[in-house]
Design a protein around this motif. Structure first.
Motif, PDB file in Angstrom:
ATOM      1  N   ASP A  67       0.832  -1.209   0.000  1.00  0.00           N
ATOM      2  CA  ASP A  67       0.000   0.000   0.000  1.00  0.00           C
ATOM      3  C   ASP A  67       0.865   1.258   0.000  1.00  0.00           C
ATOM      4  N   ALA A  68       1.918   1.249   0.821  1.00  0.00           N
ATOM      5  CA  ALA A  68       2.800   2.417   0.907  1.00  0.00           C
ATOM      6  C   ALA A  68       3.495   2.666  -0.426  1.00  0.00           C
ATOM      7  N   PHE A  69       3.895   1.593  -1.105  1.00  0.00           N
ATOM      8  CA  PHE A  69       4.560   1.736  -2.402  1.00  0.00           C
ATOM      9  C   PHE A  69       3.614   2.334  -3.435  1.00  0.00           C
ATOM     10  N   VAL A  70       2.399   1.827  -3.490  1.00  0.00           N
ATOM     11  CA  VAL A  70       1.421   2.356  -4.449  1.00  0.00           C
ATOM     12  C   VAL A  70       1.089   3.810  -4.129  1.00  0.00           C
ATOM     13  N   GLU A  71       0.953   4.135  -2.851  1.00  0.00           N
ATOM     14  CA  GLU A  71       0.691   5.523  -2.450  1.00  0.00           C
ATOM     15  C   GLU A  71       1.834   6.436  -2.897  1.00  0.00           C
ATOM     16  N   ALA A  72       3.068   5.970  -2.715  1.00  0.00           N
ATOM     17  CA  ALA A  72       4.214   6.769  -3.151  1.00  0.00           C
ATOM     18  C   ALA A  72       4.223   6.943  -4.660  1.00  0.00           C
ATOM     19  N   LEU A  73       3.852   5.898  -5.395  1.00  0.00           N
ATOM     20  CA  LEU A  73       3.757   6.011  -6.849  1.00  0.00           C
ATOM     21  C   LEU A  73       2.672   7.005  -7.258  1.00  0.00           C
ATOM     22  N   ALA A  74       1.539   6.945  -6.571  1.00  0.00           N
ATOM     23  CA  ALA A  74       0.404   7.792  -6.936  1.00  0.00           C
ATOM     24  C   ALA A  74       0.688   9.262  -6.683  1.00  0.00           C
ATOM     25  N   THR A  75       1.420   9.556  -5.630  1.00  0.00           N
ATOM     26  CA  THR A  75       1.629  10.948  -5.227  1.00  0.00           C
ATOM     27  C   THR A  75       2.992  11.493  -5.637  1.00  0.00           C
ATOM     28  N   GLY A  76       3.922  10.593  -5.976  1.00  0.00           N
ATOM     29  CA  GLY A  76       5.284  11.023  -6.239  1.00  0.00           C
ATOM     30  C   GLY A  76       6.041  11.413  -4.988  1.00  0.00           C
ATOM     31  N   ASP A  77       5.488  11.083  -3.828  1.00  0.00           N
ATOM     32  CA  ASP A  77       6.062  11.452  -2.542  1.00  0.00           C
ATOM     33  C   ASP A  77       6.510  10.187  -1.824  1.00  0.00           C
ATOM     34  N   PRO A  78       7.795  10.055  -1.463  1.00  0.00           N
ATOM     35  CA  PRO A  78       8.265   8.834  -0.799  1.00  0.00           C
ATOM     36  C   PRO A  78       7.894   8.748   0.673  1.00  0.00           C
ATOM     37  N   ALA A  79       7.201   9.752   1.217  1.00  0.00           N
ATOM     38  CA  ALA A  79       6.914   9.781   2.654  1.00  0.00           C
ATOM     39  C   ALA A  79       6.235   8.517   3.185  1.00  0.00           C
ATOM     40  N   PRO A  80       5.318   7.857   2.453  1.00  0.00           N
ATOM     41  CA  PRO A  80       4.700   6.641   3.006  1.00  0.00           C
ATOM     42  C   PRO A  80       5.682   5.492   3.225  1.00  0.00           C
TER      43      PRO A  80
END
Length: 446
Positions: free
Chosen positions: A382-395
């Motif tokens: 989930d964190a990886f997909v969230e980072a892909l979706a937002t371009g933000d590595p914070a997750p």
């Protein structure tokens, strides 16, 4: 079947075994991303994976090199936004370097590479490309880890003084993976401390909030070796007279998996695709998993201890051993004002001021029989997909440099074990070590 998301981040998978399939299945189930390509040399796994994710034939490849070539041929450079690399350990570095060069963001199964030089190449390639890299340190993503780290950061035990951490591998698990299986030899995959326990070294760094400054280590292959072979033991369990009384019977282990979907996925899925009694017996008769554990070509340790000293003055010990039940990690952290003890599910905190004992149930569970880590695999995906979706590595809980630092602790411990010495660890550039005996909070380790 969950509908395929046609708008979320696109993910390719390199290596469709247990780990790759688990992460990909979560991408599909969560409904926020889509799996659009797969590279897998095993034809059965490849076909099964492609059918599950409805991947068209032109995006199904026998290996990562073909996936890279397809991106180049189409002029796109890449076929997806991100890639999950879950190949065998020795096949981590090269695809990671090449796929980073094509602009993929990468979720890379641990260990990130089998040598320090290759791990450095991976990090350098990602930094050149300006893409994200997350190594699958899944233990960081459990509710248990978040809870125990919060207790330390919040000062509930005062200043952390020492930590004890145990990984009880389990006698049959060790025999499956590290005697008969893919991780049995250092020259093929790496030392056991890396292939199994870089998880744990990274976890200790994560919870303590600092990297060790010195390490020592002791360990060896003590029991599962030819000179300890019982009298009358045969080379294979199926024709062994003493098999019924042997703790490491392959026949008993793998036949007992039949009918249990989780255990059919793992460990039996590594042994055979034919999930019938005859299929299992054939695999044990002909394949590596039917061998006597005292007659294999394994050379990795079956027990090891790592001793650590941190810049703050705190100390730590880590033990990994084959000779246990298959159980969750166990940890004790001793502080100046209290101590915590945890078993992966419950945390007990003793307050030295009040004398009170507080118990925290994190809702975690034991590592699942099919190899999932207490839903942490799902949380990481989930964190990886969230980072892909937002371009933000914070997750993502760690980046490539932080993972490289944890891996370097393991390599230092291995040098210490082989040399019979204490090895100093040079702090990475830019890392600000905490002053002696200060709390771990605020040291810059995520």
């Amino acid at each position: 079947m969950v509908p395929v998301d046609t708008t979320g981040p696109a993910v390719a998978v390199v290596g469709a075994g247990l780990r790759g399939a688990t992460y990909a299945r979560r991408v599909l189930a969560a409904g926020r991303g889509r799996v659009v390509a797969v590279a897998e040399p095993d034809p059965v796994r490849r076909a099964r994976f492609a059918a599950e994710h409805r991947i068209p034939p032109e995006r199904v490849f026998p290996g990562w090199r073909e996936l890279v070539a397809a991106g180049d041929a189409q002029g796109a450079g890449r076929l997806a936004d991100g890639v999950i690399i879950a190949t065998q350990d020795a096949e981590h570095a090269e695809p990671a370097v090449r796929l980073a060069g094509q602009g993929y963001h990468i979720l890379l199964e641990k260990p990130m590479a089998t040598t320090e030089a290759d791990a450095e190449r991976v990090v350098a390639a990602v930094e050149r490309a300006g893409t994200m890299l997350a190594v699958c340190h899944v233990l960081r993503y459990t509710p248990y880890t978040r809870a125990i780290r919060r207790l330390v950061e919040d000062g509930r035990i005062g200043t952390p003084i020492s930590v004890q951490h145990l990984e009880p591998v389990g006698w049959w698990h060790h025999a499956h993976s590290y005697v008969r299986g893919n991780w049995r030899r250092e020259d093929e995959s790496g030392p056991m401390l890396m292939t199994k326990s870089v998880h744990d070294i990274d976890w200790i760094v994560h919870v303590m909030g600092e990297l060790p400054s010195r390490v020592g280590s002791f360990g060896r292959l003590s029991h599962l070796r030819p000179e300890n072979r019982p009298a009358g033991a045969a080379d294979r369990c199926l024709n062994c007279a003493i098999e019924p009384g042997c703790a490491y019977s392959a026949k008993r282990l793998y036949l007992s998996c039949l009918g249990d979907p989780g255990r059919e996925a793992w460990p039996l899925g590594a042994v055979t695709h034919d999930l019938t009694e005859e299929g299992v017996l054939t695999a044990l008769r002909e394949g590596p998993y039917g061998r006597c554990v005292y007659a294999c070509d394994n050379d990795v340790v079956d027990h090891q201890v790592v001793n650590m000293e941190f810049p703050s003055g705190a100390t730590g010990t880590f033990t990994v051993t084959a000779f246990t039940p298959y159980a969750q990690r166990q940890t004790r952290i001793f502080g100046s004002a209290g101590c915590v003890e945890g078993d992966g599910v419950r945390i007990s905190l003793r307050d030295f001021v009040t004398g009170e004992l507080e118990t925290v149930d994190t809702g975690s569970d034991h590592e699942s029989p099919d190899g999932r880590h207490d839903a942490a695999d799902e949380a990481l995906a989930d964190a990886f997909v969230e980072a892909l979706a937002t371009g933000d590595p914070a997750p993502l809980s760690s980046n490539g440099r932080q993972s490289l630092d944890s891996h370097r602790v393991v390599w230092a411990a291995e040098r210490a074990r082989h040399a019979g010495a204490v090895v100093d660890i040079t702090p990475p550039d830019g890392f600000a070590a905490p002053p002696p005996h200060s709390p771990a909070k605020g040291t810059g380790i995520r």
